[in-house]
Write an enzyme that holds these catalytic residues in place. Structure first.
Site, PDB file in Angstrom:
ATOM      1  N   CYS A 218       0.865   3.150   3.281  1.00  0.00           N
ATOM      2  CA  CYS A 218       1.855   2.376   4.302  1.00  0.00           C
ATOM      3  C   CYS A 218       3.307   2.528   3.962  1.00  0.00           C
ATOM      4  O   CYS A 218       3.992   2.999   4.922  1.00  0.00           O
ATOM      5  CB  CYS A 218       1.528   0.764   4.306  1.00  0.00           C
ATOM      6  SG  CYS A 218      -0.158   0.611   4.909  1.00  0.00           S
TER       7      CYS A 218
ATOM      8  N   CYS B 187       0.875  -1.016   0.158  1.00  0.00           N
ATOM      9  CA  CYS B 187      -0.007   0.214  -0.182  1.00  0.00           C
ATOM     10  C   CYS B 187       0.864   1.140  -0.184  1.00  0.00           C
ATOM     11  O   CYS B 187       1.820   1.487   0.788  1.00  0.00           O
ATOM     12  CB  CYS B 187      -0.898  -0.094   1.184  1.00  0.00           C
ATOM     13  SG  CYS B 187      -1.872   1.667   1.445  1.00  0.00           S
TER      14      CYS B 187
END
Length: 229
Positions: free
Chosen positions: A88, A85
């Site tokens: 992230c 992600c």
């Protein structure tokens, strides 16, 4: 019943239905952008965290209790929602920017992931400057696991986070489970306990870096009996 033959009657009815639908959609959108329907979290206890089983990511993995990460010098730990992600990866890079200051304090930086898919962890490592471990049972994402699915895509805060990360040059992929929300912990050594617990409330809800440093400065490293003589 002559009004049933009046076209304006049906027009008004359709407008009423349309206005009602728009009102309901607007209300739903408003509520989705409040904290009313956000998944509720439950604070972790030190005892809960200490007993978590983690695995190293070596060819011959070693299983150990999570308390090893902080029992001497404390630790800053990121529970990664999904290594691929881009949000992230952005938070991982932000936390890694603190590593020189954490090194000065003698506080290590770690991350845990909930799955190991192909090269996802390896591809995440350029963004994260600490060791990474596997939490197969997803305990760091509890005690009460929280999920965000479709509501995440109608939250204005999430879209703001998307654009912030894109503008920052971060990219990613869709590999792996990404609905269980993560967080960041600062844990003191021994029984000093949890000094900071940040639970991601929506996609891209990053921890405050100043709060991480403030908590890390409160860590009191354990000294052995021989060192105190």
């Amino acid at each position: 019943m002559s009004f049933l033959q009046d076209p304006s009657f049906f027009t008004m009815g359709m407008w009423s239905i349309g206005a009602g639908a728009l009102g309901a959609a607007a209300l739903a959108l408003f509520l989705a952008n409040t904290d009313v329907f956000l998944p509720k979290s439950r604070r972790a206890t030190l005892e809960y965290l200490e007993d978590i089983d983690l695995k190293t990511l070596e060819k011959e993995p070693r299983t150990f209790k999570a308390k090893e990460l902080w029992e001497k010098n404390g630790a800053v730990i990121m529970a990664v929602r999904r290594p691929g992600c881009f949000l992230c990866r952005e938070e991982a890079a932000d936390l890694s920017s603190l590593k020189p200051k954490l090194d000065e304090l003698g506080v290590p930086l770690y991350a845990v992931v909930k799955e190991q898919i192909r090269t996802e962890v390896k591809d995440f490592q350029p963004y994260f400057k600490g060791e990474i471990f596997l939490d197969e049972k997803k305990k760091f994402y509890g005690p009460q696991k929280r999920k965000m699915v479709f509501m995440g895509f109608v939250r204005l805060g999430v879209w703001y986070n998307f654009f912030r990360a894109w503008n920052g040059g971060f990219s990613g992929n869709l590999e792996g489970e990404g609905f269980i929300l993560g967080g960041v912990f600062v844990v003191g050594p021994g029984k000093q306990g949890l000094l900071l617990e940040h639970r991601e409330k929506e996609f891209g809800d990053k921890v405050n870096l100043a709060s991480v440093l403030e908590a890390a400065r409160k860590i009191q490293p354990q000294t052995s009996a021989s060192e105190t003589k």
